[in-house]
Enzyme design. Structure first.
Site, mmCIF file in Angstrom:
data_model
loop_
_atom_site.group_PDB
_atom_site.id
_atom_site.type_symbol
_atom_site.label_atom_id
_atom_site.label_comp_id
_atom_site.label_asym_id
_atom_site.label_seq_id
_atom_site.Cartn_x
_atom_site.Cartn_y
_atom_site.Cartn_z
ATOM 1 C CE1 TYR A 42 -3.072 -2.996 0.345
ATOM 2 C CE2 TYR A 42 -3.621 -2.290 2.563
ATOM 3 C CZ TYR A 42 -3.806 -3.157 1.507
ATOM 4 O OH TYR A 42 -4.714 -4.170 1.609
ATOM 5 C CG HIS B 172 -1.114 -8.422 0.352
ATOM 6 N ND1 HIS B 172 -0.731 -7.098 0.344
ATOM 7 C CD2 HIS B 172 -2.444 -8.391 0.094
ATOM 8 C CE1 HIS B 172 -1.769 -6.323 0.094
ATOM 9 N NE2 HIS B 172 -2.815 -7.089 -0.071
#
Length: 273
Positions: A47, A105
């Protein structure tokens, strides 16, 4: 805030997601979320906002023990040495001495799952991550992680919203005592515009988006992490905690399409496996 107990940690059932909030954009969002009452913050190395999140945490004045911080390692860093370097970098950016939850992730096609999960488990054993888990595993992958490898999976984070069924996965996880965290719980904004959810919302003096969140939190073992950039949206998401759906509402939502997956990158696993 109600919590879900798993692998020795208590996870607030409603968290604040920070996907697509790169850099300093995330700082004010997290600051406002914390001020309003959020304590569960979800970020990731990919991110590109861990440093901004870390600044918001450091200036919040809140006790570390009152916060639940999740971050994740990207799918190109799953070899043990690379995973450790990624984790150390994340921890430094977050300005923390440990995270509450560290997740894989995405799986990668060439990862050695046993080695990856051993490396992430070591972080838990060292006290650097209070709990560990995975995201975006298909059914064979999660079975292998839990049953064959025996990793102490605390959470499985997947796309989940009123337009995508996760029933087989949810049934499996419940049988193993593992909660599911729903990312993209508003179907990337689509839930807010859905007329069926809006009609249910009218009955509860709520918005369609609030109904989507309430529907997730109505389910046993489900955690939701909606992204909310503005304080008004954050307040609305917190208010969804007070909505109580009835059987008619549940039946109406059950009749919505359940095959609409919006997060399906080229490196995603075979969801039908």
């Amino acid at each position: 805030m109600e919590t879900v107990e798993t692998q020795g940690v208590a996870i607030p059932r409603l968290g604040l997601g920070t996907f697509r909030m790169p850099g300093d954009a995330a700082r004010s969002v997290v600051e406002s979320g914390l001020a309003l009452g959020f304590r569960h913050i979800d970020t990731a190395a990919m991110y590109d906002n861990e440093a901004a999140v870390g600044t918001a945490l450091a200036t919040s004045g809140l006790k570390r023990a009152d916060l639940f911080i999740t971050t994740k390692v990207w799918h190109d860093k799953l070899a043990p040495d690379a995973l450790r370097r990624s984790f150390d970098a994340s921890l430094g950016k977050l300005r923390l001495d440990h995270v509450d939850l560290f997740l894989v992730h995405w799986p990668s096609a060439n990862m050695k799952m046993g080695a990856t999960l051993e490396a992430i488990t070591k972080l838990k054993e060292e006290g650097l991550a209070r709990a560990i888990g995975v995201c975006n595993f298909n059914m064979p992958m999660i079975r292998r992680a839990v049953e064959d490898i025996g990793a102490p999976i605390a959470v499985h984070q997947v796309e989940y919203h009123p337009f995508l069924s996760q029933t087989p996965m949810l049934d499996y996880l419940r049988g193993k005592g593992i909660p599911m965290t729903a990312y993209a719980p508003l179907a990337q904004g689509r839930a807010a515009k859905d007329p069926v959810l809006a009609r249910i919302g009218e009955k509860h003096s709520a918005t369609a988006a609030q109904i989507a969140i309430a529907w997730l939190l109505d389910q046993e073992g489900v955690i939701a992490i909606p992204k909310a950039a503005h304080p008004s949206s954050q307040i609305a998401n917190l208010d969804a905690l007070n909505i109580r759906l009835d059987d008619q509402d549940r039946a109406t939502i059950a009749a919505l399409p359940k095959d609409l997956r919006y997060v399906d990158p080229p490196f995603a696993p075979n969801w039908e496996a």
